[in-house]
Write a protein that holds these residues in place. Sequence first.
Motif, PDB file in Angstrom:
ATOM      1  N   ALA A 180       1.032  -1.060  -0.120  1.00  0.00           N
ATOM      2  CA  ALA A 180       0.130  -0.076  -0.432  1.00  0.00           C
ATOM      3  C   ALA A 180       0.841   1.201  -0.126  1.00  0.00           C
ATOM      4  N   ASP A 181      -0.042   2.427  -0.682  1.00  0.00           N
ATOM      5  CA  ASP A 181       1.009   3.515  -0.604  1.00  0.00           C
ATOM      6  C   ASP A 181       0.891   4.177   0.722  1.00  0.00           C
ATOM      7  N   ILE A 182       1.240   3.752   2.007  1.00  0.00           N
ATOM      8  CA  ILE A 182       1.437   4.688   3.066  1.00  0.00           C
ATOM      9  C   ILE A 182       2.801   4.956   3.188  1.00  0.00           C
ATOM     10  N   TYR A 183       2.979   6.631   3.918  1.00  0.00           N
ATOM     11  CA  TYR A 183       4.132   7.214   4.077  1.00  0.00           C
ATOM     12  C   TYR A 183       4.505   6.873   5.496  1.00  0.00           C
ATOM     13  N   PHE A 184       5.350   5.863   6.208  1.00  0.00           N
ATOM     14  CA  PHE A 184       5.459   5.707   7.884  1.00  0.00           C
ATOM     15  C   PHE A 184       6.854   5.902   7.999  1.00  0.00           C
ATOM     16  N   ARG A 185       6.545   6.873   9.237  1.00  0.00           N
ATOM     17  CA  ARG A 185       7.846   7.035  10.100  1.00  0.00           C
ATOM     18  C   ARG A 185       7.959   7.037  11.317  1.00  0.00           C
ATOM     19  N   ARG A 186       9.502   5.879  11.640  1.00  0.00           N
ATOM     20  CA  ARG A 186       9.408   6.389  13.666  1.00  0.00           C
ATOM     21  C   ARG A 186      10.119   7.453  14.117  1.00  0.00           C
ATOM     22  N   LYS A 187       9.983   8.357  15.307  1.00  0.00           N
ATOM     23  CA  LYS A 187      10.152   9.745  15.507  1.00  0.00           C
ATOM     24  C   LYS A 187      10.811   9.664  16.333  1.00  0.00           C
ATOM     25  N   LYS A 188      11.656  10.618  17.350  1.00  0.00           N
ATOM     26  CA  LYS A 188      11.997  10.600  19.139  1.00  0.00           C
ATOM     27  C   LYS A 188      10.945  10.336  19.513  1.00  0.00           C
ATOM     28  N   THR A 189      10.467  12.114  18.926  1.00  0.00           N
ATOM     29  CA  THR A 189       9.511  13.231  19.784  1.00  0.00           C
ATOM     30  C   THR A 189       8.523  13.154  19.005  1.00  0.00           C
ATOM     31  N   GLY A 190       7.745  14.209  19.672  1.00  0.00           N
ATOM     32  CA  GLY A 190       6.682  15.125  19.116  1.00  0.00           C
ATOM     33  C   GLY A 190       5.410  14.010  18.651  1.00  0.00           C
ATOM     34  N   GLY A 191       4.492  12.628  19.347  1.00  0.00           N
ATOM     35  CA  GLY A 191       3.901  11.835  19.251  1.00  0.00           C
ATOM     36  C   GLY A 191       3.457  11.382  17.807  1.00  0.00           C
ATOM     37  N   ILE A 192       1.770  11.229  18.171  1.00  0.00           N
ATOM     38  CA  ILE A 192       1.671  10.714  16.311  1.00  0.00           C
ATOM     39  C   ILE A 192       1.459  11.476  15.803  1.00  0.00           C
ATOM     40  N   LYS A 193       1.972  11.513  14.772  1.00  0.00           N
ATOM     41  CA  LYS A 193       0.758  12.107  13.533  1.00  0.00           C
ATOM     42  C   LYS A 193       0.498  11.454  12.092  1.00  0.00           C
ATOM     43  N   PHE A 194      -1.187  11.945  12.433  1.00  0.00           N
ATOM     44  CA  PHE A 194      -2.175  11.321  10.954  1.00  0.00           C
ATOM     45  C   PHE A 194      -2.516  11.919   9.954  1.00  0.00           C
ATOM     46  N   ASN A 195      -1.685  12.129   8.729  1.00  0.00           N
ATOM     47  CA  ASN A 195      -2.665  12.692   7.713  1.00  0.00           C
ATOM     48  C   ASN A 195      -3.182  11.742   7.093  1.00  0.00           C
ATOM     49  N   THR A 196      -4.298  12.575   6.184  1.00  0.00           N
ATOM     50  CA  THR A 196      -4.398  11.394   5.091  1.00  0.00           C
ATOM     51  C   THR A 196      -4.562  12.172   3.898  1.00  0.00           C
ATOM     52  N   MET A 197      -4.207  12.055   2.337  1.00  0.00           N
ATOM     53  CA  MET A 197      -4.382  13.150   1.001  1.00  0.00           C
ATOM     54  C   MET A 197      -5.477  12.455   0.108  1.00  0.00           C
ATOM     55  N   VAL A 198      -6.458  11.458   0.851  1.00  0.00           N
ATOM     56  CA  VAL A 198      -7.798  10.381   0.395  1.00  0.00           C
ATOM     57  C   VAL A 198      -8.660  10.481   1.262  1.00  0.00           C
ATOM     58  N   PRO A 199      -9.684  10.290   1.021  1.00  0.00           N
ATOM     59  CA  PRO A 199     -10.778   9.684   1.821  1.00  0.00           C
ATOM     60  C   PRO A 199     -10.656   8.409   2.016  1.00  0.00           C
ATOM     61  N   LEU A 200     -10.460   7.935   3.210  1.00  0.00           N
ATOM     62  CA  LEU A 200     -11.120   6.626   4.015  1.00  0.00           C
ATOM     63  C   LEU A 200     -11.916   6.147   3.964  1.00  0.00           C
ATOM     64  N   THR A 201     -12.352   4.995   3.218  1.00  0.00           N
ATOM     65  CA  THR A 201     -13.883   4.357   3.166  1.00  0.00           C
ATOM     66  C   THR A 201     -13.436   2.672   4.077  1.00  0.00           C
ATOM     67  N   LYS A 202     -12.591   2.764   4.372  1.00  0.00           N
ATOM     68  CA  LYS A 202     -11.797   1.026   5.165  1.00  0.00           C
ATOM     69  C   LYS A 202     -11.673   1.149   6.998  1.00  0.00           C
ATOM     70  N   LEU A 203     -11.545   2.148   7.381  1.00  0.00           N
ATOM     71  CA  LEU A 203     -11.472   2.419   8.836  1.00  0.00           C
ATOM     72  C   LEU A 203     -12.214   2.814   9.613  1.00  0.00           C
ATOM     73  N   GLY A 204     -13.386   2.723   8.937  1.00  0.00           N
ATOM     74  CA  GLY A 204     -14.852   3.022  10.224  1.00  0.00           C
ATOM     75  C   GLY A 204     -14.888   4.766   9.867  1.00  0.00           C
ATOM     76  N   ASP A 205     -15.351   5.077  10.648  1.00  0.00           N
ATOM     77  CA  ASP A 205     -16.061   6.609  10.674  1.00  0.00           C
ATOM     78  C   ASP A 205     -14.793   7.308  11.446  1.00  0.00           C
ATOM     79  N   ASN A 206     -14.035   7.228  12.269  1.00  0.00           N
ATOM     80  CA  ASN A 206     -12.837   8.060  12.924  1.00  0.00           C
ATOM     81  C   ASN A 206     -11.049   7.212  12.412  1.00  0.00           C
ATOM     82  N   PRO A 207     -10.906   7.880  11.199  1.00  0.00           N
ATOM     83  CA  PRO A 207      -9.310   6.320  11.179  1.00  0.00           C
ATOM     84  C   PRO A 207      -8.608   6.906  12.053  1.00  0.00           C
ATOM     85  N   ALA A 208      -8.833   8.316  12.406  1.00  0.00           N
ATOM     86  CA  ALA A 208      -6.992   8.753  12.975  1.00  0.00           C
ATOM     87  C   ALA A 208      -7.341   7.139  14.745  1.00  0.00           C
ATOM     88  N   ASP A 209      -8.232   7.218  14.789  1.00  0.00           N
ATOM     89  CA  ASP A 209      -8.907   6.851  16.402  1.00  0.00           C
ATOM     90  C   ASP A 209      -7.478   5.186  16.042  1.00  0.00           C
TER      91      ASP A 209
END
Length: 433
Positions: A180-209
């Motif tokens: 799948a065309d997903i960008y993923f990078r681990r970091k030391k700080t900053g928490g979890i940053k989630f973003n999307t470039m297309v509408p997500l239909t397979k991850l339910g009502d709250n994809p970020a959760d």
Amino acid sequence: AAAKMGIQEKIAEIQLEMARTQKKNKATEGHLGLLKAKLAKLRTQLLEPTGPTKCAGEGFDVVKYGDARIALIGFPSVGKSTALALLTGTESEAAAYEFTTLTCIPGIIHFKGTKIQLLDLPGIIEGAAQGKGRGRQVIAVAKSADLVLMMLDATKPDAHKAVLEAELESTGIRLNKQPADIYFRRKKTGGIKFNTMVPLTKLGDNPADVIYRICHEYRMHNCEVVFREDASVDDFIDLIEGNRRFIKCLYCYNKIDAITMEEVDVLARQPNSIVVSCHANLNMDRLLSKMWDMLALVRVYTRRRGEAPDLEEPSVLTAGRGGVTVKTLCTHLHKDLLKEFKYALAWGQSCKHAPQRVGKDHELMDEDVVQVFKKTAKEYGQEKKGKTLTKQGCLAEPKKEVDKKDKRGPSSNRHDGGPAKNTGRMGKSAGFA
């Protein structure tokens, strides 16, 4: 063994929980995603046990040979050994009873100037991923293949196909899929940053959760995730695990001489499928050409300056083994050729005109002809010393630093070209003397 039994019990509990959960409800997508993540973690532990005493990897001792490797996988007594004998001429014991083949038997297919290794593996049954019937070793060899040829019995129901796919999926093999065309990078700080470039239909009502829950399950609290396509939870888990193998698969339905023409027509129209009869030697030539098309091998011929190209022994490149660029071709020819590479001339389908001057990153196509030009000894030696060369191959002269005093033009109050004399009249008139 007790630890493995414990993991298998946990897997059974999670599968039962997933079966009880309503799947077509957007509210349960987050819960299902978390269960899938736990299941993937447990399956990884089951396949690759971690500990102070790591046992040796399971598998058959088969040396990788030729330009590509095809693994024959299927239930016992579906005609794998007969197919090997017809395609390669290698004798493999074939009989009417199950589990005739007990080890891995390799054979070589000589086709269009290439050598393709075909492996006849023992038949696998349901539960092979847990080690039934030498299933672990068979699947370990299948992971190293460039193409899986899944032999199926046309006289039996299509349930065999679903069982084999499920066994391979549970061990990390993905058939006829792309990452799948997903960008993923681990970091030391900053928490979890989630973003999307297309509408997500397979991850339910709250994809970020859903993504946050999966990341927390894997103990990743600082990372960056960007979805560039409408991917599912399984695609994201595959990306995190990182040990998935994406392999092309050709479904081969054997024993078509025992069913009606209408049934043959239905099977032949399915995607990535072909119908054959090894016993009656029907459609075997089409099977060979279909395997060739799915492997997508690129044959490249080389030529010396002033000579005709050598069309006898091509260099065979594939996308799965380093790519199909001029850079990969250079590493095939000689390990030091890449250091001395200057440019190459190419003829064939990948060129806009013949010949075309190309660089290392030019992608080649089947039956291209390439002539590689190396740097001269002078160019290569000076480059190693870190000196630059002109287009004619001469040393470039270093730029002279111009003094600022010399750069300035002659001043109006200079008499002999030297610095202007300070008469001090301005100071006296101003009363500073």
